[in-house]
Design a protein around this motif. Structure first.
Motif, PDB file in Angstrom:
ATOM      1  N   UNK A 249     -20.321  20.837 -46.768  1.00 16.96           N
ATOM      2  CA  UNK A 249     -20.019  19.439 -47.046  1.00 16.96           C
ATOM      3  C   UNK A 249     -21.294  18.616 -47.207  1.00 16.96           C
ATOM      4  N   UNK A 250     -21.172  17.542 -47.977  1.00 12.85           N
ATOM      5  CA  UNK A 250     -22.311  16.634 -48.140  1.00 12.85           C
ATOM      6  C   UNK A 250     -22.668  15.942 -46.833  1.00 12.85           C
ATOM      7  N   UNK A 251     -21.644  15.568 -46.072  1.00 18.91           N
ATOM      8  CA  UNK A 251     -21.844  14.908 -44.779  1.00 18.91           C
ATOM      9  C   UNK A 251     -20.927  15.571 -43.760  1.00 18.91           C
ATOM     10  N   UNK A 252     -21.481  15.972 -42.627  1.00 21.65           N
ATOM     11  CA  UNK A 252     -20.676  16.520 -41.529  1.00 21.65           C
ATOM     12  C   UNK A 252     -20.909  15.652 -40.302  1.00 21.65           C
ATOM     13  N   UNK A 262     -22.405  20.673 -32.660  1.00 24.27           N
ATOM     14  CA  UNK A 262     -23.526  20.225 -33.491  1.00 24.27           C
ATOM     15  C   UNK A 262     -24.063  21.388 -34.325  1.00 24.27           C
ATOM     16  N   UNK A 263     -24.118  22.577 -33.730  1.00 20.08           N
ATOM     17  CA  UNK A 263     -24.561  23.746 -34.497  1.00 20.08           C
ATOM     18  C   UNK A 263     -23.591  24.039 -35.637  1.00 20.08           C
ATOM     19  N   UNK A 264     -22.298  23.912 -35.382  1.00 20.80           N
ATOM     20  CA  UNK A 264     -21.330  24.085 -36.461  1.00 20.80           C
ATOM     21  C   UNK A 264     -21.564  23.061 -37.566  1.00 20.80           C
ATOM     22  N   UNK A 270     -23.961  21.171 -46.728  1.00 22.66           N
ATOM     23  CA  UNK A 270     -24.636  21.688 -47.915  1.00 22.66           C
ATOM     24  C   UNK A 270     -26.151  21.577 -47.730  1.00 22.66           C
ATOM     25  N   UNK A 271     -26.904  22.294 -48.533  1.00 21.77           N
ATOM     26  CA  UNK A 271     -28.350  22.109 -48.557  1.00 21.77           C
ATOM     27  C   UNK A 271     -28.659  20.643 -48.851  1.00 21.77           C
ATOM     28  N   UNK A 272     -29.590  20.093 -48.114  1.00 21.58           N
ATOM     29  CA  UNK A 272     -29.975  18.683 -48.233  1.00 21.58           C
ATOM     30  C   UNK A 272     -28.841  17.741 -47.824  1.00 21.58           C
ATOM     31  N   UNK A 273     -27.833  18.274 -47.133  1.00 19.68           N
ATOM     32  CA  UNK A 273     -26.747  17.439 -46.634  1.00 19.68           C
ATOM     33  C   UNK A 273     -27.141  16.720 -45.353  1.00 19.68           C
ATOM     34  N   UNK A 274     -26.209  15.939 -44.848  1.00 18.70           N
ATOM     35  CA  UNK A 274     -26.474  15.093 -43.684  1.00 18.70           C
ATOM     36  C   UNK A 274     -25.545  15.474 -42.531  1.00 18.70           C
ATOM     37  N   UNK A 275     -26.125  15.583 -41.341  1.00 18.85           N
ATOM     38  CA  UNK A 275     -25.358  15.738 -40.111  1.00 18.85           C
ATOM     39  C   UNK A 275     -25.452  14.429 -39.337  1.00 18.85           C
ATOM     40  N   UNK A 276     -24.321  13.941 -38.877  1.00 24.16           N
ATOM     41  CA  UNK A 276     -24.284  12.725 -38.067  1.00 24.16           C
ATOM     42  C   UNK A 276     -23.680  13.063 -36.707  1.00 24.16           C
ATOM     43  N   UNK A 300     -30.808  15.637 -43.626  1.00 18.95           N
ATOM     44  CA  UNK A 300     -31.057  14.708 -42.529  1.00 18.95           C
ATOM     45  C   UNK A 300     -30.165  15.024 -41.340  1.00 18.95           C
ATOM     46  N   UNK A 301     -30.740  14.901 -40.155  1.00 13.89           N
ATOM     47  CA  UNK A 301     -30.013  15.011 -38.894  1.00 13.89           C
ATOM     48  C   UNK A 301     -30.090  13.637 -38.240  1.00 13.89           C
ATOM     49  N   UNK A 302     -28.946  12.970 -38.091  1.00 14.73           N
ATOM     50  CA  UNK A 302     -28.942  11.591 -37.615  1.00 14.73           C
ATOM     51  C   UNK A 302     -28.043  11.423 -36.394  1.00 14.73           C
TER      52      UNK A 302
END
Length: 361
Positions: A249-252, A262-264, A270-276, A300-302
């Motif tokens: 996914x683009x954003x998880x 968080x590891x999941x 996706x590559x270059x996707x964002x984790x919030x 990004x990891x936010x």
């Protein structure tokens, strides 16, 4: 003169809460007394009761609230008696380094009321998140009052005061979800489902809800999820990838706040996707990831604190969208209860039986 009203108090760690008489002083400079109409039962209140925030007992619980300003202190100009407001715990200072850089949503010096509320015997209370709204009236800093449309249902819009804003903002503000994006939300309680609703509001194309509870997955579908994943029966990462063309996914959004989730989220993007991360970890938790994967996957990891919201900007807009029928905030209200039923509401919340119980005063 000071007023005596009823409020829900946690006297010691782990003990059942009780309804007690509390004393609310007249508002001082910069303060306001608000007559509470409704207040949601948030997991943070339970965390206060369990001593998970700090040990400054006794606590006056409640913080997801809406009501009417009754009186204001010297120097208050932005709100006046009679204003219908949603309370917030981000009364920005306007002068810290974040505010001066135009990033008030990260204010490092937010305000609370200076005067304490007390029990009838004079014992000072610690109001939850500086609000303390499981009470007929409460004292807050005037900056904690955000005026919204007075025609709105207080039991519904009060939820913007914490959990709904945290989840919705995690998607819209922190995650920057845009039209056509793919989004996965891990954990579909109140905050996670608000993230689902936020992703839908932002125009996401694929919205994947992940949880181990079938009932919560049904709630997520009602709020906009296009797909669901039962994490008790399937591998979350593999399922999210399968639903996004094999890419992730683009954003998880991790609305649970555990190292495992968080590891999941990290590997389901996706590559270059964002984790919030919007779920709140506990102090003893530790996260271990291959450092090369952190580098190689980019993106990004936010962390999202209060959905990176600015109440005076976000609350009125979201209430307007709700009033227009474009944001189904009313679906978060599972039940309306009395002030004496907060302890039972903690139980039903812990058992996952509700999105939100709302105390109506």
């Amino acid at each position: 003169m000071p007023q005596q009203v009823r409020g829900v108090v946690a006297r010691k760690k782990g003990a059942p809460v009780e309804v007690a008489d509390i004393v609310v002083p007249d508002p001082g400079p910069g303060e306001a007394v608000v007559a509470i109409a409704a207040c949601g039962v948030c997991h943070t209140d339970l965390t206060y009761r369990e001593g998970g925030i700090n040990d400054e007992f006794p606590f006056l619980l409640g913080h997801e609230a809406a009501g009417t300003v009754e009186s204001v202190g010297e120097g208050v100009e932005d709100v006046a008696p009679g204003d219908f407001v949603v309370l917030n715990w981000r009364a920005v200072c306007g002068s810290c380094r974040a505010c001066k850089r135009g990033r008030a949503q990260y204010c490092f010096d937010t305000f609370n009321a200076a005067q304490p509320m007390t029990l009838a015997d004079g014992t000072e209370l610690s109001p939850a998140l500086g609000i303390g709204a499981f009470a007929e009236k409460t004292l807050v800093h005037a900056g904690q009052c955000t005026k919204v449309d007075p025609a709105a249902d207080p039991a519904v819009v009060g939820l913007l005061g914490c959990g709904v804003m945290a989840g919705l903002g995690a998607a819209v503000n922190t995650g920057g979800v845009g039209r056509g994006d793919s989004v996965a939300v891990i954990g579909c309680g109140g905050v996670g489902d608000a993230a689902v609703a936020g992703a839908r509001l932002a125009g996401a194309g694929t919205i994947i809800a992940v949880d181990r509870d079938a009932g919560k997955l049904e709630w997520a579908k009602e709020l906009g999820a296009t797909h669901t994943v039962d994490a008790s029966a399937a591998d979350t990462v593999e399922e999210v990838r399968a639903l996004t063309g094999g890419f992730g996914a683009d954003v998880v959004i991790d609305a649970v706040g555990r190292p495992e989730t968080f590891e999941q989220a990290f590997y389901a993007r996706d590559l270059a996707g964002t984790v919030v991360l919007v779920g709140v970890p506990t102090p003893e938790m530790r996260l271990e990831l291959p450092f090369l994967d952190v580098f190689g996957r980019g993106g990004a990891l936010k962390s999202s604190w209060y959905g990176d919201c600015l109440p005076e900007r976000d609350f009125p807009m979201l209430v307007d969208l709700y009033r227009q029928g474009r944001l189904p905030l009313e679906r978060f209200v599972t039940e309306r209860i009395g002030i004496e039923e907060v302890e039972q509401a903690f139980h039903t919340m812990h058992e996952g039986e509700v999105l939100r119980s709302v105390v109506v005063l």
